[in-house]
Motif scaffolding. Structure first.
Motif, PDB file in Angstrom:
ATOM      1  N   PRO A 133      40.728  45.248  49.362  1.00  0.00           N
ATOM      2  CA  PRO A 133      39.302  45.319  49.015  1.00  0.00           C
ATOM      3  C   PRO A 133      38.541  46.316  49.881  1.00  0.00           C
ATOM      4  N   ARG A 185      33.287  39.992  42.189  1.00  0.00           N
ATOM      5  CA  ARG A 185      34.513  39.173  42.155  1.00  0.00           C
ATOM      6  C   ARG A 185      35.740  40.049  41.945  1.00  0.00           C
ATOM      7  N   ILE A 239      31.497  46.376  49.081  1.00  0.00           N
ATOM      8  CA  ILE A 239      31.057  45.018  48.764  1.00  0.00           C
ATOM      9  C   ILE A 239      29.788  44.676  49.542  1.00  0.00           C
ATOM     10  N   LEU A 297      37.136  36.289  51.042  1.00  0.00           N
ATOM     11  CA  LEU A 297      37.473  37.624  51.554  1.00  0.00           C
ATOM     12  C   LEU A 297      37.050  37.766  53.015  1.00  0.00           C
ATOM     13  N   CYS A 344      36.603  41.857  45.154  1.00  0.00           N
ATOM     14  CA  CYS A 344      37.225  40.937  46.121  1.00  0.00           C
ATOM     15  C   CYS A 344      38.674  40.622  45.766  1.00  0.00           C
ATOM     16  N   VAL A 378      35.620  46.533  51.683  1.00  0.00           N
ATOM     17  CA  VAL A 378      34.598  45.634  52.217  1.00  0.00           C
ATOM     18  C   VAL A 378      33.260  46.348  52.369  1.00  0.00           C
ATOM     19  N   SER A 408      34.347  33.959  46.126  1.00  0.00           N
ATOM     20  CA  SER A 408      35.174  35.158  46.303  1.00  0.00           C
ATOM     21  C   SER A 408      34.798  35.918  47.575  1.00  0.00           C
ATOM     22  N   LEU A 409      33.493  36.055  47.813  1.00  0.00           N
ATOM     23  CA  LEU A 409      33.038  36.773  49.004  1.00  0.00           C
ATOM     24  C   LEU A 409      33.455  36.046  50.284  1.00  0.00           C
ATOM     25  N   THR A 461      31.064  33.794  42.673  1.00  0.00           N
ATOM     26  CA  THR A 461      30.994  35.027  43.465  1.00  0.00           C
ATOM     27  C   THR A 461      30.906  34.711  44.949  1.00  0.00           C
TER      28      THR A 461
END
Length: 814
Positions: free
Chosen positions: A481, A473, A486, A511, A476, A483, A507-508, A504
């Motif tokens: 970010p 989180r 992530i 994004l 993000c 990526v 948030s993903l 979470t």
């Protein structure tokens, strides 16, 4: 939850990997929202690759990831879908096998709680299994005592997030089924020893699990009644049962404290004391914590200072609760002698860890002070083994530093552990990641995460999942970010079959949506939301709805988001769909808004289909943001209305149709609905009058119809609201009758009882055709109503294809 839509359209469709996105509709080419003809999805449709010579160097097409369902869960979902549709269920042995497989998988992976939806599905299938006779269906196999006990253990031991009503029902059914089977064995004369052997001699263990479930899920009062019944049935053996009864009563007291039932808590403790249950450390902890967390100073001191049975040491948790209590309430002075006494008692290491935390939190000790205290603790004593600091000690110190919001101090305590040659454990690394995240030290967090990946320590039962969720989180949330990082972390978690928290996933997905990575959104939803409870799914769903309503997001991205929402969350509530529809109306995309309405109309679940109010909202939206003369979306919605037998036509619905058709350059059709209103039993409303006059304003020679209606209003001596009067003025002005409009406005006081306002002059001016008429009206209005005209001038004017108009808004409501 009781709709098969959830299971049929989400889980089973995900398993089949059906199409996922619809193309963004455009004004140039659109499909009907309720068309039954299958259409390809050009955005993400999997196509057969062509075999070409150069094609061998191309990347293979992206394969969507399949959802990771727990074994047996698909059987529960399928049964729920069939039962909801009143369809014939599968064979009993197949259902039994799936139920048993799911329960024993949960028993094995006990760190994964039974979520509310899983509890509901488990309960629903269990009712069927216990209600059907295996011999009648030609099957000799049935649920065993070990199956029922495993299910009771799964239900009771790990509370889920969200509602727990179905956990409580499930626990009751499981325990009652166990007791019913024991009772049947007794009724047929089976010896008690044989019964004890058959059930595994665990009757008190079953009761303890049952009490655990009751006291965890809000049933502590019933638990107290059950305990009283249990004691009464075994009064002859109460002396031997007393050790177990102590445990049972502790569960009851803890449950009552959790539910905040002070009166019942005190009463139950009184009963326990009368039954010779001593004031043991667990009871001391319950009573002290109950009052300490509520900052009840006098009661906290009373229960904490009350002597514990046999001078046993108070629990470490009780000490920590009064430490926090003292900090909140300024009772550090009261706490000082308590900890001095604890230090002088030569406690074991667990209590020393609490002493260290007290020293940091209350006494504001630093690393050197703690180091000296550790030396005192570890000083050799002849003939006695002294406690030594370990990883738990360092963890306790780091937790104290985190509570003080001092990451620098936490790092120093970590260095102290290295100086003392204490090997960190997984929890130490997890705490280190936590406070480094709070300090925004992402490189430091990644360094610790790499150590965990390399296996420097053993991580048990996904204990690192909370901090990894927090890390994702945080990654993000940064302005730019990473990526790639992530996706690396999510890939590692995917290999572990770990389920991310709803926050979470939100948030993903947000994004990925911002970066147009729809495949990653699909993978994230497929892998994680499939095992969520309805409450957790709603949390993700609401985030998608809010993203769609964000006017800063482009319309194309919003449509992609809505397509995913529609596919993965068919349980989206009607009020949320209406908000989405109105959002597209606000974007001046009535075509998209009507697609959403069509999707709602096509729902198989009647509860999710549009109501009369929703039809009105859609038609009003088409009135505010018309498509123009073609009116394709309007015809679509009107056809849906004609075929919808659940919606009755009334004045309000006809009003909405008038608004929509008048706005979409079909005022003649709008006036026809006025005739339907006048022929109905309900008759017209004031809103009907304002709308029909507006339609007459837009209709050639509409003044004739308007005069006829106005004459009826006058004959009936009705009170005329301002919006109806200025709408009539607009109807007369629309046909170019300037002198008649002026006479109407001049005679307002006598005819309707009030004078003109801003809208009276503005509507009349806007309705007049031709610049000459407008100039003459303006000259008259400036002379006779200069103040009102000045207010109107402040609104400003705009040029339209029908001439100059003031910027006034006529918000037509049905």
């Amino acid at each position: 939850m009781r709709s098969s839509q959830l299971t049929r359209n989400v889980y089973l469709r995900l398993l089949a990997s059906h199409g996922l996105l619809r193309p963004c509709p455009s004004l140039a080419g659109r499909c009907l929202a309720v068309s039954s003809r299958p259409r390809p999805s050009p955005l993400l449709t999997r196509r057969q690759p062509r075999r070409t010579f150069f094609g061998i160097f191309q990347k293979p097409p992206r394969v969507l990831k399949e959802p990771d369902l727990e074994p047996g869960y698909d059987v529960l979902l399928h049964y729920n879908s069939l039962e909801t549709d009143s369809a014939r269920p599968p064979a009993r042995d197949e259902l039994l096998k799936g139920w048993r497989q799911f329960i024993h998988t949960k028993r094995k992976n006990h760190h994964r709680a039974l979520n509310p939806t899983q509890a509901y599905l488990t309960l629903r299938l269990l009712r069927h299994l216990v209600a059907t006779d295996p011999e009648t269906e030609g099957q000799g196999e049935d649920l065993s005592f070990s199956d029922l006990r495993a299910a009771l253990w799964v239900t009771a031991t790990k509370p889920p997030k969200g509602t727990t009503e179905h956990h409580l029902e499930l626990a009751k059914l499981l325990y009652e089924e166990i007791q019913l089977r024991i009772q049947k064995m007794r009724e047929v004369g089976i010896d008690e020893e044989v019964i004890r052997e058959a059930v595994g001699g665990k009757d008190t263990a079953d009761f303890e699990l049952f009490l655990t479930a009751l006291t965890q899920y809000g049933g502590s009062l019933e638990g107290a009644e059950r305990l009283a019944q249990f004691r009464a049935e075994r009064a002859h053996d109460e002396k031997n049962l007393l050790p177990r009864v102590r445990v049972f009563w502790t569960l009851i007291l803890r449950g009552l404290a959790k539910e905040g039932r002070e009166e019942e808590l005190l009463l139950e403790w009184k009963k326990a004391a009368e039954a010779k249950v001593e004031y043991m450390p667990p009871v001391h902890e319950i009573m002290t914590t109950f009052y300490a967390t509520r900052d009840r100073v006098a009661e906290t001191k009373l229960w904490f200072e009350k002597p514990v049975h046999a001078n046993w040491q108070r629990s470490p948790r009780a000490y920590m609760e009064v430490v926090r209590f003292a900090l909140r309430n300024g009772e550090q002075q009261w706490l000082q002698p308590i900890f001095e006494q604890l230090i002088n008692s030569n406690p074991q290491k667990e209590w020393w860890d609490v002493i260290f935390q007290w020293s940091v939190l209350v006494m504001d000790k630093g690393v050197e002070d703690i180091k000296q205290m550790i030396q005192v603790m570890s000083a050799p004593v002849e003939g006695k083994e002294t406690p030594k600091p370990d990883a738990a000690t360092i963890d306790a110190l780091i937790k104290a530093a985190i509570e003080k919001q001092n990451p620098y101090l936490a790092e120093r305590f970590l260095s102290l552990g290295a100086e003392l040659k204490i090997r960190p454990r997984a929890s130490t690394y997890i705490l280190q990641m936590d406070y480094r995240l709070d300090a925004k030290d992402f490189s430091g967090v990644q360094a610790i995460y790499d150590k965990l990946l390399q296996g420097e320590v053993t991580v048990r039962q996904d204990e690192d999942l909370p901090v990894l969720n927090k890390y994702l989180r945080a990654l993000c949330a940064v302005p730019d970010p990473d990526v790639g990082r992530i996706l690396d972390i999510t890939a590692d978690l995917e290999q572990r079959h770990a389920t991310l928290e709803p926050e979470t996933v939100v948030s993903l997905c947000m994004l990925f949506l911002r970066n147009d990575n729809q495949y990653d959104v699909i993978d994230t939803l497929s892998l994680h939301t499939v095992s969520y409870s309805l409450e957790e799914r709603a949390q993700v769903r609401r985030a998608f709805v809010e993203y769609c309503l964000d006017r800063r997001v482009s319309t194309a991205r919003v449509w992609d988001c809505y397509s995913l929402l529609r596919q993965f969350f068919p349980e989206t509530q009607p009020d949320e769909r209406v908000r989405l529809m109105e959002g597209f109306f606000a974007r001046r995309r009535p075509d998209m808004a009507c697609f959403i309405f069509g999707h709602m109309r096509a729902q198989g679940n009647l509860a999710q289909r549009p109501t009369a109010d929703m039809y009105v909202a859609c038609l009003e939206g088409l009135g505010r943001h018309p498509e123009g003369e073609d009116g394709e979306s309007l015809r679509l919605v009107h056809n849906m209305l004609k075929m919808d037998t659940t919606v009755q036509m009334d004045t309000r619905m006809y009003n909405a149709l008038m608004i929509a058709y008048a706005a979409n350059e079909q005022p003649d059709t709008a006036v026809e609905f006025w005739r339907d209103i006048t022929n109905s039993a309900e008759g017209p409303s004031y809103a009907s009058l304002a709308i029909v006059f507006w339609a007459c304003e837009l209709t050639p020679y509409g003044d004739r119809t308007a005069r006829g209606i106005w004459q009826k209003v006058q004959r009936m001596d009705l009170e005329v609201p301002p919006d109806v009067f200025w709408a009539y003025c607009g109807a007369i002005a629309g046909s170019g009758h300037l002198e008649e409009v002026v006479r109407l406005i001049r005679g307002m006081e006598g005819s309707v009882g009030y004078g003109p306002g801003l809208m009276t002059l503005g509507v009349a001016y806007n309705a007049l055709p031709g610049a000459e008429h407008k100039e003459q009206f303006e000259a008259w209005a400036r002379t006779e109503h200069p103040d009102i005209w000045a207010q109107l001038e402040k609104k400003g004017r705009k040029e339209t294809i029908r001439g100059t108009k003031f910027n006034i808004v006529r918000d037509m409501k049905a």
